[in-house]
Write a protein that holds these residues in place. Structure first.
Motif, PDB file in Angstrom:
ATOM      1  N   MET A   1       6.452  14.640 -29.191  1.00 51.59           N
ATOM      2  CA  MET A   1       7.691  15.093 -29.622  1.00 51.59           C
ATOM      3  C   MET A   1       7.715  16.777 -29.201  1.00 51.59           C
ATOM      4  O   MET A   1       6.773  17.211 -30.050  1.00 51.59           O
TER       5      MET A   1
ATOM      6  N   PHE B   1      13.048  17.324 -28.582  1.00 50.14           N
ATOM      7  CA  PHE B   1      13.641  16.431 -29.495  1.00 50.14           C
ATOM      8  C   PHE B   1      14.378  17.697 -30.617  1.00 50.14           C
ATOM      9  O   PHE B   1      13.569  18.349 -31.286  1.00 50.14           O
TER      10      PHE B   1
ATOM     11  N   VAL C   1      15.465  14.694 -35.744  1.00 51.04           N
ATOM     12  CA  VAL C   1      14.931  13.338 -35.352  1.00 51.04           C
ATOM     13  C   VAL C   1      13.633  12.889 -35.599  1.00 51.04           C
ATOM     14  O   VAL C   1      12.510  13.723 -35.390  1.00 51.04           O
TER      15      VAL C   1
END
Length: 255
Positions: A186, A190, A194
Motif C-alpha cells: 500500500m 491508498f 484504509v
C-alpha cells in the motif's frame, strides 16, 4: 488459485461481517447466484452460509461487536488453532479473538498480523471449509494489502511455511508449488484511513458483466475491469454496506 480444496496453511473460507444481513444476501445472491442458509440456532447469531448448488462457498454474518468493521475476512486452515495462535503471537502478531470452539464445526481464532491486517485461523472438525474453489461464484484468490510488505513476508513464511514468488511488480504466496494469493504494498495512492487487510477475490465468468451487475445492485466499482499483463482480468468492487472484494475471470486460473 491453483489450490482447489482446503489444505493446511492455505485459504479455506471467506466470511463477510455486514451491517445488513438481508441486503447482503440479496446483493451476493444476485451477483454470484448464492443461496443462503441461516443457522437456526440462537447461539449462531444469524450466521448464514452461502451455497452454490450443495457446496458451501462463503458465509455472511451480522456484526457481533460495535468495533467490528463491515468487511470480508479470510480464513486459513491449520492443524491446531491454539498452537498456531501462540506461534503467531511469538512472531509479532496479536490474537484478537479465541481460540474458541464453534459448536462441533471447528475451532477458530482471529489474528492481527504485524502490519495490522486481520485474518482467521480455522481448525476443522465437522466443517472442512469451502466445498468449491475457482469456479464462478467461489473463492479464487486472496490478496494481502499491507504497508509493511517485508515484515509480512517474514511473518507468513514463519507462520504457515508459504513460498514467496516475488517480482518487481507483484508478490505471490504458495504452498508446495501451488499459488493461491498475493500481496500488494500500500503506497500513497491508498488513503491513510484504509487499514491493511486481506481481500478475497471470487471467480466469475465475465468480469465486466459482474462489475455491471454489482453497479445495478447498488454496489460500487472501485477498480474498473482490468487485464493484468500476463495475468487475469480483475476488478475490485464494494457492496452496498461498504465491504470490498475482488472478482477475477475464472478461465484465467484453469491451467
Amino acid at each position: 488459485m491453483k489450490v482447489d480444496r482446503p489444505v493446511i496453511g492455505g485459504p479455506c473460507w471467506a466470511e463477510l461481517g455486514t451491517s445488513d444481513l438481508e441486503a447482503a444476501r440479496r446483493f451476493y445472491g444476485h451477483l454470484f447466484g448464492w443461496r443462503g442458509e441461516t443457522d437456526p440456532r440462537q447461539e449462531a447469531g444469524g450466521y448464514t452460509v452461502a451455497h452454490l448448488g450443495d457446496a458451501a462457498v462463503a458465509a455472511l454474518s451480522p456484526l457481533y461487536q460495535e468495533s467490528q468493521p463491515v468487511a470480508w475476512n479470510v480464513s486459513f486452515l491449520v492443524a491446531d488453532a491454539d498452537a498456531t495462535a501462540g506461534k503467531a503471537e511469538a512472531t509479532g502478531a496479536t490474537v484478537l479473538v479465541g481460540p474458541m470452539d464453534v459448536f462441533d464445526m471447528g475451532r477458530f481464532a482471529v489474528v492481527l498480523d504485524p502490519g495490522g491486517a486481520a485474518f482467521q485461523l480455522w481448525q476443522a472438525r465437522a466443517f472442512p471449509g469451502a466445498g468449491l474453489f475457482n469456479v464462478p461464484g467461489a473463492l479464487g484468490w486472496v490478496e494481502l494489502m499491507t504497508r509493511a510488505p517485508e515484515r509480512a513476508v517474514v511473518f507468513y513464511r514463519a507462520l504457515f511455511g508459504w513460498s514467496v514468488d516475488a517480482s518487481e511488480h507483484y508478490t505471490q504466496w504458495g504452498l508446495d508449488g501451488a499459488d493461491f494469493g498475493g500481496m500488494v504494498a500500500m503506497d500513497e495512492k491508498f488513503p491513510p484511513e484504509v487499514p491493511a487487510h486481506w481481500l478475497p477475490y471470487f471467480a466469475v465468468a465475465d468480469v465486466d458483466a459482474a462489475a455491471a451487475t454489482a453497479t445495478e445492485a447498488e454496489g460500487t466499482v472501485l477498480m474498473e475491469p482490468t487485464s493484468v499483463p500476463e495475468g487475469p482480468r480483475i476488478a475490485v468492487l464494494r457492496d452496498p454496506q461498504g465491504a470490498m472484494f475482488g472478482v477475477h475471470r475464472a478461465a484465467d486460473y484453469q491451467d
